[in-house]
Design an enzyme around this catalytic site. Structure first.
Site, short mmCIF file in Angstrom:
data_model
loop_
_atom_site.label_atom_id
_atom_site.label_comp_id
_atom_site.label_asym_id
_atom_site.label_seq_id
_atom_site.Cartn_x
_atom_site.Cartn_y
_atom_site.Cartn_z
N PRO A 2 0.82 -1.31 -0.06
CA PRO A 2 -0.09 -0.01 0.02
C PRO A 2 0.80 1.44 0.11
O PRO A 2 1.95 1.50 0.73
CB PRO A 2 -0.53 -0.32 1.20
CG PRO A 2 -0.09 -1.21 2.17
CD PRO A 2 0.51 -2.12 1.08
N TYR A 15 11.79 8.27 1.47
CA TYR A 15 11.80 7.14 0.47
C TYR A 15 12.44 7.37 -0.92
O TYR A 15 12.47 6.53 -1.80
CB TYR A 15 10.07 6.95 0.21
CG TYR A 15 9.53 6.57 1.27
CD1 TYR A 15 9.93 5.42 1.97
CD2 TYR A 15 8.42 7.24 1.99
CE1 TYR A 15 9.18 4.94 3.14
CE2 TYR A 15 7.69 6.86 3.04
CZ TYR A 15 8.16 5.52 3.58
OH TYR A 15 7.43 5.17 5.00
N HIS A 17 12.74 -3.24 1.84
CA HIS A 17 12.16 -1.76 2.44
C HIS A 17 13.15 -0.92 1.96
O HIS A 17 14.49 -0.96 1.93
CB HIS A 17 12.02 -1.85 3.82
CG HIS A 17 11.07 -2.86 4.29
ND1 HIS A 17 9.61 -2.46 4.35
CD2 HIS A 17 11.15 -3.87 4.97
CE1 HIS A 17 9.03 -3.63 4.54
NE2 HIS A 17 9.80 -4.50 5.23
O1 CA2 Z 1 10.35 1.52 3.68
C1 CA2 Z 1 9.71 0.82 3.29
O2 CA2 Z 1 10.00 0.43 2.08
C2 CA2 Z 1 8.18 0.67 4.01
O3 CA2 Z 1 7.89 -0.67 3.65
C3 CA2 Z 1 7.49 1.86 3.48
C4 CA2 Z 1 5.95 1.67 3.94
C5 CA2 Z 1 6.21 1.83 5.59
O4 CA2 Z 1 4.91 1.43 6.02
C6 CA2 Z 1 6.90 0.58 6.11
O5 CA2 Z 1 7.10 0.60 7.43
C7 CA2 Z 1 8.36 0.56 5.40
C8 CA2 Z 1 5.38 3.16 3.57
C9 CA2 Z 1 5.09 3.21 2.21
C10 CA2 Z 1 4.40 4.37 1.72
O6 CA2 Z 1 5.22 4.90 0.44
C11 CA2 Z 1 5.02 6.29 0.50
C12 CA2 Z 1 5.80 6.66 -0.61
C13 CA2 Z 1 6.01 8.18 -0.88
C14 CA2 Z 1 5.29 8.91 0.04
C15 CA2 Z 1 4.51 8.30 0.98
C16 CA2 Z 1 4.19 6.88 1.53
#
Ligand code: CA2
Length: 144
Positions: free
Chosen positions: A9, A22, A99
């Site tokens: 998600p 990110y 991640h």
């Molecule tokens: O670090 C990662 O890849 C995560 O899987 C990213 C998830 C987070 O809930 C995990 O703890 C770690 C969040 C993905 C949301 O992606 C976004 C990307 C850009 C802006 C906002 C959210």
């Protein structure tokens, strides 16, 4: 050999929000880098993103008939989804959990992963390189 890449998600927001956490690559950029490395490794690849837990579970089940392993960034479902864990455990194919950020260095609720204990390997904290390192590991694991 073929692998499937699963993005959980909110990962379609990549490159558009929170670049300090990110990075600046969009999801298309990430998929392009994965496709380029997969081609170098002689792997076929398909990608899937969903914001819905059940769709991710259905995809694991359906794709398991045509792939040899999964590269998975489960997003926040990492920390909540016993159902996604059960789906990945049930198909009996290797998967690598990746991640972009290092969840262990963030809020306490991100320290638990329901998937890592059944993963072939995990790669955290290297931005898009996490996917590429994970892909190399998965390729070695499936003997590609
Ligand atoms: O670090 C990662 O890849 C995560 O899987 C990213 C998830 C987070 O809930 C995990 O703890 C770690 C969040 C993905 C949301 O992606 C976004 C990307 C850009 C802006 C906002 C959210």
């Amino acid at each position: 050999m073929k692998i499937a890449v699963i993005h959980g998600p909110n990962l379609r927001l990549l490159g558009r929000r929170e670049p300090e956490v990110y990075g600046t690559d969009t999801l298309d950029d990430v998929n392009g880098k994965i496709a380029a490395l997969a081609a170098d490794l002689g792997l076929e690849v398909e990608t899937f993103q969903s914001n819905h837990e059940g769709e991710l579970i259905d995809f694991v089940d359906e794709a398991s008939a045509r792939v040899d392993g999964f590269l998975v960034n489960p997003g926040a479902y990492t920390h909540t989804s016993i159902a996604l864990r059960d789906a990945l455990a049930g198909v009996d194919l290797p998967f690598v959990e990746v991640h972009l950020s290092n969840p262990s260095a963030r809020e306490a609720f991100r320290r638990r992963s329901y998937l890592s204990s059944i993963a072939a390997g995990v790669v955290y904290g290297f931005g898009v390189e996490s996917y590429l390192l994970g892909l190399r590991g998965l390729a070695a694991r499936i003997g590609a």
